[in-house]
Design a protein around this motif. Structure first.
Motif, short mmCIF file in Angstrom:
data_model
loop_
_atom_site.label_atom_id
_atom_site.label_comp_id
_atom_site.label_asym_id
_atom_site.label_seq_id
_atom_site.Cartn_x
_atom_site.Cartn_y
_atom_site.Cartn_z
N LYS A 191 61.83 19.86 71.94
CA LYS A 191 63.23 20.16 72.29
C LYS A 191 63.36 20.86 73.64
O LYS A 191 64.46 20.99 74.15
N GLU B 116 57.27 22.73 71.52
CA GLU B 116 58.28 21.87 70.89
C GLU B 116 58.85 20.86 71.88
O GLU B 116 59.03 21.17 73.04
N CYS C 289 55.28 21.23 65.64
CA CYS C 289 56.37 20.50 66.28
C CYS C 289 55.82 19.40 67.18
O CYS C 289 56.45 18.38 67.38
N VAL D 89 49.02 18.55 56.53
CA VAL D 89 49.00 17.39 57.42
C VAL D 89 47.59 17.17 57.95
O VAL D 89 46.79 18.10 58.03
N ILE E 180 57.19 7.92 64.85
CA ILE E 180 57.04 9.15 64.05
C ILE E 180 58.32 9.96 64.20
O ILE E 180 58.69 10.34 65.29
N ILE E 181 59.00 10.20 63.08
CA ILE E 181 60.31 10.85 63.18
C ILE E 181 60.31 12.34 62.87
O ILE E 181 61.23 13.05 63.22
N TYR E 182 59.27 12.86 62.19
CA TYR E 182 59.29 14.27 61.78
C TYR E 182 58.60 15.21 62.75
O TYR E 182 58.65 16.42 62.57
N THR E 183 57.97 14.66 63.76
CA THR E 183 57.26 15.47 64.73
C THR E 183 57.18 14.70 66.04
O THR E 183 57.52 13.51 66.07
N CYS E 184 56.78 15.36 67.08
CA CYS E 184 56.55 14.67 68.35
C CYS E 184 55.06 14.36 68.42
O CYS E 184 54.26 15.24 68.74
N ARG E 185 54.68 13.15 68.10
CA ARG E 185 53.28 12.73 68.13
C ARG E 185 52.94 12.26 69.54
O ARG E 185 53.59 11.36 70.07
N CYS F 234 56.83 11.12 73.27
CA CYS F 234 56.68 11.14 71.81
C CYS F 234 56.65 9.74 71.23
O CYS F 234 57.42 8.87 71.64
N THR G 245 47.30 20.08 65.71
CA THR G 245 48.54 20.76 66.10
C THR G 245 48.28 21.71 67.27
O THR G 245 47.14 22.07 67.55
#
Length: 198
Positions: free
Chosen positions: A142, A140, A36, A118, A157-162, A153, A122
């Motif tokens: 959230k 996460e 995440c 990936v 990058i939309i699929y994870t919090c980079r 973030c 992580t």
């Protein structure tokens, strides 16, 4: 029930409780971390073998989505910089490091391999529950408010919090620790002198 075997009854109760409690999916399988929050490069340096030179982890998944309630036993060895899967337990397991983050808390940092989907680093929060027993939860975004997420973030990058700094990771980890979210895995550490899994 099991009145003649109080230890068996106790173990069943603990097992059920832990199953209701714990996915960081394994910082990775640990160590297929849940992804995440990730980074392009490692954010935590100067790792030490705080779990020992050799490590066996019995990883028990929790939650409704788990498909193997017995979990699996994974073997690692410290290579001077990080824990690497031993040859008999490679596959999707990631090398990882563990870093102190509080009295009972640690951050696990998982590294990509040629087998992982990936190619980012992580992170997961690992909390010591008892001697040799840890619970792992995802870190996460959230757990932060929208304004803080936007600051930490990468918006591209939309699929994870980079994220790109250890300070951002610490802020996210503090939020995850405070949220006390249901963990993904229970990790039971085995002694390094015990035989490695087949």
């Amino acid at each position: 029930m099991n009145g003649d075997h109080p230890m068996i009854a106790y173990n069943l109760i603990v097992s059920r409780a832990l199953k209701r409690i714990l996915n960081a999916a394994a910082i990775l399988s640990m160590l297929v971390l849940g992804g995440c929050v990730d980074s392009a490069e490692p954010l935590l340096n100067n790792a030490e073998p705080i779990l020992g030179q050799k490590l066996r982890v019995h990883m028990i998944p929790l939650g409704k989505e788990q498909t193997d309630p017995g979990g699996e036993i994974l073997a690692y060895a410290w290579n001077g910089e990080r824990y690497e899967p031993v040859s008999r337990s490679k596959g999707t397991q990631q090398p990882f490091t563990v870093h102190y983050f509080g009295t009972q808390d640690y951050i696990a940092q998982g590294f990509p391999t040629s087998d992982t989907v990936v190619d980012t680093v992580t992170y997961a929060l690992v909390r010591k529950a008892a001697e040799g027993v840890y619970v792992m939860s995802p870190i996460e975004e959230k757990d932060l408010n929208e304004e803080t997420r936007a600051k930490l973030c990468d918006p591209g990058i939309i699929y994870t919090c980079r994220i790109s700094s250890a300070e951002a990771l610490a802020q996210l980890a503090r939020a995850a620790a405070s949220a006390q979210r249901e963990p993904l895995h229970v990790l039971l550490l085995r002694g390094e002198d015990e035989p490695a899994p087949n």
